[in-house]
Design a protein around this motif. Sequence first.
Motif, PDB file in Angstrom:
ATOM      1  N   LYS A 318      56.873  60.040  40.830  1.00  0.00           N
ATOM      2  CA  LYS A 318      56.427  59.843  42.682  1.00  0.00           C
ATOM      3  C   LYS A 318      55.177  59.878  42.101  1.00  0.00           C
ATOM      4  O   LYS A 318      54.382  58.937  42.366  1.00  0.00           O
ATOM      5  N   ASP A 319      54.389  60.592  40.509  1.00  0.00           N
ATOM      6  CA  ASP A 319      53.216  60.492  40.173  1.00  0.00           C
ATOM      7  C   ASP A 319      52.738  58.704  39.910  1.00  0.00           C
ATOM      8  O   ASP A 319      52.009  58.501  40.594  1.00  0.00           O
ATOM      9  N   VAL A 320      53.127  58.182  39.186  1.00  0.00           N
ATOM     10  CA  VAL A 320      53.785  56.198  38.479  1.00  0.00           C
ATOM     11  C   VAL A 320      53.384  55.655  40.654  1.00  0.00           C
ATOM     12  O   VAL A 320      52.238  55.144  40.741  1.00  0.00           O
ATOM     13  N   GLU A 321      53.904  56.354  41.061  1.00  0.00           N
ATOM     14  CA  GLU A 321      54.023  55.598  42.572  1.00  0.00           C
ATOM     15  C   GLU A 321      52.671  55.977  43.052  1.00  0.00           C
ATOM     16  O   GLU A 321      52.411  55.111  44.460  1.00  0.00           O
ATOM     17  N   ARG A 322      52.279  57.424  43.115  1.00  0.00           N
ATOM     18  CA  ARG A 322      50.748  57.598  44.350  1.00  0.00           C
ATOM     19  C   ARG A 322      49.537  56.790  43.371  1.00  0.00           C
ATOM     20  O   ARG A 322      48.431  56.242  44.068  1.00  0.00           O
ATOM     21  N   LEU A 323      49.944  56.323  42.733  1.00  0.00           N
ATOM     22  CA  LEU A 323      48.697  55.720  41.874  1.00  0.00           C
ATOM     23  C   LEU A 323      48.823  54.081  41.153  1.00  0.00           C
ATOM     24  O   LEU A 323      47.914  53.744  42.298  1.00  0.00           O
TER      25      LEU A 323
END
Length: 392
Positions: A318-323
Amino acid sequence: MTSEKQTLWRDKALTASENAASENIVRVGLDIRESAKSYDILIGSGLLAEAGERLAGLLPSRKICVVTDETVAGSYLVPLMRALDAAEFKACPPVILPPGEETKNFKQLEYIINKCLSYKLDRNSTLVAFGGGVVGDIAGFAAAVMMRGTGFVQIPTTLLAQVDSSVGGKTGINTAAGKNLAGAFYHPKIVLIDTDVLKTLPPRELKAGYAEILKYALIDDPAFFGWLEENGEKLLKGDAAAQKYAIEKSCRAKAAIVAADADEKKDIRALLNLGHSFGHALEAIGNYDGRILHGEAVGIGCLLALEFSRARGLCPEKDVERLRAHLQKTGLMTAPPFDVSAEDMFARMQSDKKNRDGRIVLVLARRIGGAFVARDVDGADVRDFLKNKFGA
Ligand code: NAD
Ligand code: GLY
């Protein structure tokens, strides 16, 4: 990275940085813990016109030489020279370089030094780096080596230089073997950041600088990442208040890290290289010919660093996709604009300055705001990741 180290530089941020002299100008202090060096970073509107008076009390001599590039000279050299003249500086004819990354080379370094020596600058004289990161890096290196060190001041004019390259004393040039492979740690006596000059900066350059702002949020400031999600587009459209806030935040973050580890010996300053191992390799593959800017490469590099962290089970998806979503929303690059082969990329990453004893050292992340220096990276893992990403 231990939590101890994080506390170390955050404490420093609270003590070293204080609010300013006037309502309009913010002052960030950079006090390098292990040496007696300290200097101010002033941020605000109208500082260019005040440059003469700001420097007059600080420099040991009024002999000064401005190093700039053709683009910056065209727009801002006259007001700067007027401001210096008004404070009775004896300015030599400015050294004006061609704009762009290709200027950061030995030939231009020699040109700057020979010009300055022909003007009989001495160790009490000052070189003023007036431009983006390219001018700052090469002029700073010239100041470091000329007569084993002459005075140096930074007046950065790109967003990237205002939030990153003008602060912290890394100077240098590129060599045939790669980015920034010849250089010196050499700090300026002051950094004057006039936010007004960003009005003429092309949108692509603004975005390149924005990637370095994003980097600070990704390193250890998730709340700032949230602020950027809210305000990033506004900042990139030219909102002066948002720009000033992000510049101040970035300078405080960088000053705190540099204060704790100025010569990059403790795995603290190395955090500032988040995205850079991948990014520098992309820049080198792009041959520094303008297809990919340093900041663009850093933005892609940060995404690759988080993707690689996820592949190693460290960073949540989710953090990768948020970035990725934020990069897309703000119009930053998420992939290089040319073909990249995994083998080429891997070979370039092996000559990164951070590597030790043949092992690849990378800045990875456990989450947005949770970066750390990984010294145990297996080259085979990096290679596999790059093959999956770019193909052999
Ligand atoms: P740059 O210096 O090439 O500037 C980008 C372009 O913007 C140039 O064409 C320049 O002429 C133009 N320009 C500058 N100011 C302008 C203004 N106000 N209005 C209109 N145009 C303007 O590039 P950059 O992105 O500033 O810096 C990139 C360099 O910085 C790279 O070489 C990178 O390695 C280095 N860097 C160094 C550090 C460090 O700590 N020393 C940190 C980050 C990046
Ligand atoms: N831009 C990386 C550093 O200053 O350390």
